[in-house]
Design a protein around this motif. Structure first.
Motif, PDB file in Angstrom:
ATOM      1  N   VAL B   4       0.716  -0.840  -0.234  1.00  0.00           N
ATOM      2  CA  VAL B   4       0.091   0.431   0.126  1.00  0.00           C
ATOM      3  C   VAL B   4       1.023   1.162  -0.289  1.00  0.00           C
ATOM      4  O   VAL B   4       1.980   1.613   0.656  1.00  0.00           O
ATOM      5  CB  VAL B   4      -0.934  -0.263   1.454  1.00  0.00           C
ATOM      6  CG1 VAL B   4      -1.922   1.540   1.248  1.00  0.00           C
ATOM      7  CG2 VAL B   4      -1.740  -1.420   1.702  1.00  0.00           C
ATOM      8  N   THR B   5       0.629   1.854  -0.939  1.00  0.00           N
ATOM      9  CA  THR B   5       1.006   3.725  -0.658  1.00  0.00           C
ATOM     10  C   THR B   5       0.951   4.063  -1.013  1.00  0.00           C
ATOM     11  O   THR B   5      -0.483   5.037  -1.654  1.00  0.00           O
ATOM     12  CB  THR B   5       1.897   3.997  -2.288  1.00  0.00           C
ATOM     13  OG1 THR B   5       1.662   3.797  -3.572  1.00  0.00           O
ATOM     14  CG2 THR B   5       2.962   2.413  -2.802  1.00  0.00           C
ATOM     15  N   GLN B   6       0.994   5.506   0.446  1.00  0.00           N
ATOM     16  CA  GLN B   6       0.609   6.419   0.062  1.00  0.00           C
ATOM     17  C   GLN B   6       1.388   7.911  -0.301  1.00  0.00           C
ATOM     18  O   GLN B   6       2.644   7.789   0.351  1.00  0.00           O
ATOM     19  CB  GLN B   6       0.057   6.777   1.996  1.00  0.00           C
ATOM     20  CG  GLN B   6      -1.089   5.416   2.690  1.00  0.00           C
ATOM     21  CD  GLN B   6      -1.364   6.116   3.583  1.00  0.00           C
ATOM     22  OE1 GLN B   6      -0.981   5.072   4.903  1.00  0.00           O
ATOM     23  NE2 GLN B   6      -1.722   6.660   4.085  1.00  0.00           N
ATOM     24  N   SER B   7       0.508   9.037  -0.714  1.00  0.00           N
ATOM     25  CA  SER B   7       1.125  10.228  -0.743  1.00  0.00           C
ATOM     26  C   SER B   7       0.358  11.603  -0.060  1.00  0.00           C
ATOM     27  O   SER B   7      -0.924  11.653  -0.117  1.00  0.00           O
ATOM     28  CB  SER B   7       1.529  10.279  -2.175  1.00  0.00           C
ATOM     29  OG  SER B   7       0.354  10.347  -2.633  1.00  0.00           O
ATOM     30  N   PRO B   8       0.967  12.931  -0.091  1.00  0.00           N
ATOM     31  CA  PRO B   8       2.319  12.824   0.558  1.00  0.00           C
ATOM     32  C   PRO B   8       3.026  12.186   2.314  1.00  0.00           C
ATOM     33  O   PRO B   8       1.674  11.477   2.286  1.00  0.00           O
ATOM     34  CB  PRO B   8       2.880  14.074   0.164  1.00  0.00           C
ATOM     35  CG  PRO B   8       0.978  14.409   1.023  1.00  0.00           C
ATOM     36  CD  PRO B   8       0.520  13.829   0.303  1.00  0.00           C
ATOM     37  N   THR B   9       3.635  11.891   1.892  1.00  0.00           N
ATOM     38  CA  THR B   9       4.246  11.909   3.299  1.00  0.00           C
ATOM     39  C   THR B   9       4.059  11.959   4.439  1.00  0.00           C
ATOM     40  O   THR B   9       3.845  12.080   5.639  1.00  0.00           O
ATOM     41  CB  THR B   9       5.411  10.965   3.611  1.00  0.00           C
ATOM     42  OG1 THR B   9       6.730  11.519   3.219  1.00  0.00           O
ATOM     43  CG2 THR B   9       6.284   9.825   2.797  1.00  0.00           C
ATOM     44  N   LEU B  21      -5.355  13.686   0.136  1.00  0.00           N
ATOM     45  CA  LEU B  21      -4.748  12.419   0.914  1.00  0.00           C
ATOM     46  C   LEU B  21      -4.404  11.367  -0.440  1.00  0.00           C
ATOM     47  O   LEU B  21      -5.866  10.629  -0.399  1.00  0.00           O
ATOM     48  CB  LEU B  21      -4.299  12.105   2.007  1.00  0.00           C
ATOM     49  CG  LEU B  21      -4.877  12.985   3.535  1.00  0.00           C
ATOM     50  CD1 LEU B  21      -4.293  12.381   4.354  1.00  0.00           C
ATOM     51  CD2 LEU B  21      -3.332  13.564   2.936  1.00  0.00           C
ATOM     52  N   ARG B  22      -3.495  10.812  -0.603  1.00  0.00           N
ATOM     53  CA  ARG B  22      -4.042  10.003  -1.592  1.00  0.00           C
ATOM     54  C   ARG B  22      -3.584   8.187  -1.587  1.00  0.00           C
ATOM     55  O   ARG B  22      -2.459   7.829  -0.427  1.00  0.00           O
ATOM     56  CB  ARG B  22      -3.118  10.234  -3.299  1.00  0.00           C
ATOM     57  CG  ARG B  22      -3.603  11.606  -3.606  1.00  0.00           C
ATOM     58  CD  ARG B  22      -3.032  11.988  -4.877  1.00  0.00           C
ATOM     59  NE  ARG B  22      -4.167  12.660  -5.651  1.00  0.00           N
ATOM     60  CZ  ARG B  22      -4.114  14.062  -4.890  1.00  0.00           C
ATOM     61  NH1 ARG B  22      -2.857  14.531  -3.952  1.00  0.00           N
ATOM     62  NH2 ARG B  22      -4.715  15.619  -5.417  1.00  0.00           N
ATOM     63  N   CYS B  23      -3.852   7.589  -2.160  1.00  0.00           N
ATOM     64  CA  CYS B  23      -3.880   5.743  -1.590  1.00  0.00           C
ATOM     65  C   CYS B  23      -3.478   4.619  -2.994  1.00  0.00           C
ATOM     66  O   CYS B  23      -4.680   5.278  -3.183  1.00  0.00           O
ATOM     67  CB  CYS B  23      -4.460   5.619  -0.366  1.00  0.00           C
ATOM     68  SG  CYS B  23      -4.586   3.467  -0.406  1.00  0.00           S
ATOM     69  N   SER B  24      -2.618   4.375  -3.215  1.00  0.00           N
ATOM     70  CA  SER B  24      -2.531   3.143  -3.936  1.00  0.00           C
ATOM     71  C   SER B  24      -2.572   1.873  -2.456  1.00  0.00           C
ATOM     72  O   SER B  24      -1.673   1.220  -2.593  1.00  0.00           O
ATOM     73  CB  SER B  24      -1.817   3.342  -4.775  1.00  0.00           C
ATOM     74  OG  SER B  24      -1.544   4.158  -5.451  1.00  0.00           O
ATOM     75  N   GLY B 103      -0.765   1.273   4.768  1.00  0.00           N
ATOM     76  CA  GLY B 103       0.145   2.300   4.061  1.00  0.00           C
ATOM     77  C   GLY B 103       1.526   2.919   5.339  1.00  0.00           C
ATOM     78  O   GLY B 103       0.549   2.187   6.455  1.00  0.00           O
ATOM     79  N   ASP B 104       2.584   3.280   4.959  1.00  0.00           N
ATOM     80  CA  ASP B 104       3.319   4.001   6.330  1.00  0.00           C
ATOM     81  C   ASP B 104       2.292   5.053   6.654  1.00  0.00           C
ATOM     82  O   ASP B 104       2.980   5.849   7.171  1.00  0.00           O
ATOM     83  CB  ASP B 104       4.537   4.379   5.211  1.00  0.00           C
ATOM     84  CG  ASP B 104       5.936   2.856   6.057  1.00  0.00           C
ATOM     85  OD1 ASP B 104       6.496   3.201   4.735  1.00  0.00           O
ATOM     86  OD2 ASP B 104       4.998   2.167   6.657  1.00  0.00           O
ATOM     87  N   GLY B 105       1.331   5.660   5.466  1.00  0.00           N
ATOM     88  CA  GLY B 105       0.478   6.725   6.649  1.00  0.00           C
ATOM     89  C   GLY B 105       1.402   8.235   5.882  1.00  0.00           C
ATOM     90  O   GLY B 105       1.992   8.405   4.962  1.00  0.00           O
TER      91      GLY B 105
END
Lengths: 115, 111
Positions: B4-9, B21-24, B103-105
């Motif tokens: 799971v990838t999140q942006s931005p950090t 906020l975005r999430c894949s 994800g890392d949030g």
């Protein structure tokens, strides 16, 4: 409504000692139970899960947990703690009909490991 | 296999602004959930998206809204930001009967 209580906010153990983190839940039906670990600045990593069957479940990194319905508990254990286990640990309960549904988390237990 | 990838950090906003906020999700997952984790607390469920619709919602005001796209990625929008919205926002993805992967949030700070 479901809820999770982690009675210990902080726990300090010596490296090589055994560990038990407590978790009590409140849920009307058969719960889906999880333990997650969170290192600083990172997301949550699943350690183990209980859906049904054997009440003693094995997870990653040498962790295990035991589901005790009579005590509404799902305590996490590890026989010998390593310095790298220092992190925050969260117990969570999910709805029984779909494990992917909303999780209710406890407040977490911060584990510190002494050399 | 990307997780799971999140942006931005990290993100800094001021009160009253709006944020997205975005999430894949993890490959193969079709369900996305969002959680808010205030400092020193456990994550709290905001809402969950499946088949581009909000399926469940936690106890959060309407200022919090979301969207899921046909490729299963998701956005979390927060309007009229308050100081109390400062938190780590976690995205989790899953597929039926499988545990959620996080994800890392995104660390959101409100000034």
């Amino acid at each position: 409504a479901q809820s999770v209580t982690q009675p210990d906010i902080h726990i300090t153990v010596s490296e090589g000692a055994s560990l038990e983190l407590r978790c009590n839940y409140s849920y009307g039906a058969t719960p889906y139970l999880f333990w997650y670990v969170q290192s600083p600045g990172q997301g949550l990593q699943l350690l183990l899960k209980y859906f049904s069957g054997d009440t003693l479940v094995q997870g990653i990194k040498g962790f295990e947990a035991e589901f005790k319905r009579s005590q509404s508990s799902f305590n996490l254990r590890k026989p010998s703690v390593h310095w790298s286990d220092a992190a925050e640990y969260f117990c969570a309960v999910g709805e029984s009909d779909n494990a992917g549904n909303m999780l209710t988390f406890g407040g977490g237990t911060r584990l510190m490991v002494k050399p | 296999d990307a997780g799971v990838t999140q942006s931005p950090t990290h993100l800094i906003k001021t009160r009253g602004q709006q944020v997205t906020l975005r999430c894949s999700p993890k490959s193969g997952h079709d369900t996305v959930s969002w959680y808010q984790q205030a400092l020193g607390q456990g994550p709290q469920f905001i809402f969950q998206y499946y088949e581009e619709e909000e399926r469940q919602r936690g106890n959060f005001p309407d200022r919090f809204s979301g969207h899921q796209f046909p490729n299963y990625s998701s956005e979390l929008n927060v309007n009229a930001l308050l100081l109390g919205d400062s938190a780590l926002y976690l995205c989790a993805s899953s597929i039926k009967n499988q545990p959620q992967h996080f994800g890392d949030g995104t660390r959101l700070s409100i000034l």
